[in-house]
Design a protein around this motif. Structure first.
Motif, mmCIF file in Angstrom:
data_model
loop_
_atom_site.group_PDB
_atom_site.id
_atom_site.type_symbol
_atom_site.label_atom_id
_atom_site.label_comp_id
_atom_site.label_asym_id
_atom_site.label_seq_id
_atom_site.Cartn_x
_atom_site.Cartn_y
_atom_site.Cartn_z
ATOM 1 N N LYS A 1 -0.408 -5.079 2.632
ATOM 2 C CA LYS A 1 -1.830 -5.334 3.066
ATOM 3 C C LYS A 1 -2.116 -6.791 2.551
ATOM 4 N N ASP B 1 0.875 -1.146 -0.034
ATOM 5 C CA ASP B 1 0.198 0.054 -0.088
ATOM 6 C C ASP B 1 0.926 1.204 -0.136
ATOM 7 N N GLU B 2 0.968 1.864 -1.084
ATOM 8 C CA GLU B 2 1.924 3.102 -1.339
ATOM 9 C C GLU B 2 1.576 4.174 -0.416
ATOM 10 N N GLU B 3 0.430 4.487 -0.387
ATOM 11 C CA GLU B 3 -0.169 5.550 0.638
ATOM 12 C C GLU B 3 0.111 5.488 1.946
ATOM 13 N N LYS B 4 -0.177 4.185 2.595
ATOM 14 C CA LYS B 4 -0.023 3.881 3.965
ATOM 15 C C LYS B 4 1.360 3.326 4.247
ATOM 16 N N GLN B 5 2.253 3.190 3.224
ATOM 17 C CA GLN B 5 3.659 2.413 3.261
ATOM 18 C C GLN B 5 3.452 1.269 4.276
#
Length: 193
Positions: free
Chosen positions: A70, A63-67
């Motif tokens: 998932k 998950d790029e946004e949350k680093q």
């Protein structure tokens, strides 16, 4: 190797001859996979299909946004026992996903090149091969649709009623990740059941 009966049963249901079933078994390699072993990592090409005889695996994506990683899928011996990364396997692209054992497991490993030879030689096996792929993708799609349209509480209830083997075999942290909720939130959902 308790799940070998299911493998043989589905082959029989799809009218595979004993010769083809023997050929499949001879082409496979039985592998014992330790818990936490990554069998397909990010950036690798997937040229393998596994049939889970016993054990459990998760598929993860970054998950790029949350680093964070998932959990996006589960495969256990009693739920979606055929395991691969379809996008990489069929398009020959590098994997954007990671597949990891979450328990000590035993699998039958099949290489794509070997399976494709049987597909080319045998129409019944080609139908069986396609049916196994399609059935797995349909179940995955049905679950993803519910994941996107149900609240976490309703989705957890759905898993409990329709797929208790997931609840029994997949650690809570991976179920929470799949649902997109915290471990604490999942713990509260469990208390309600």
């Amino acid at each position: 190797m308790e799940n070998l009966d299911f493998f043989l049963e589905t082959a029989k249901e799809n009218d595979l001859t004993e010769k083809v079933v023997k050929q499949l078994i001879d082409l496979s390699t039985i592998e014992h996979v330790k818990s936490k072993t990554v069998i397909l990592d990010y950036g690798q090409k997937c040229d393998t299909v596994y049939f889970i005889l016993n054990g459990a695996f998760i598929t993860k994506a970054w998950d790029e946004e949350k680093q964070i990683e998932k959990t996006i899928n589960f495969n256990i011996d009693s739920f979606l026992p055929y395991l691969t990364n379809p996008e990489s396997y069929f398009s020959n692209a590098v994997s954007e996903k990671c597949i990891q054992a979450i328990s000590d497991s035993t699998v039958m490993r099949f290489f794509k090149s070997d399976l494709e030879k049987i597909v080319d030689e045998n129409k019944k096996y080609a139908r069986h091969y396609n049916k196994m792929i399609i059935d797995g993708l349909i179940v995955e799609n049905q679950i993803r649709t519910k994941l996107l349209t149900y609240s976490p509480k309703k989705f957890y209830s759905f898993l409990v009623s329709d797929y208790p083997e997931i609840i029994q075999n997949i650690p809570s942290k991976h179920i929470a990740s799949f649902l997109g909720i915290s471990d604490v939130w999942l713990s509260n959902l469990k208390k309600e059941h």
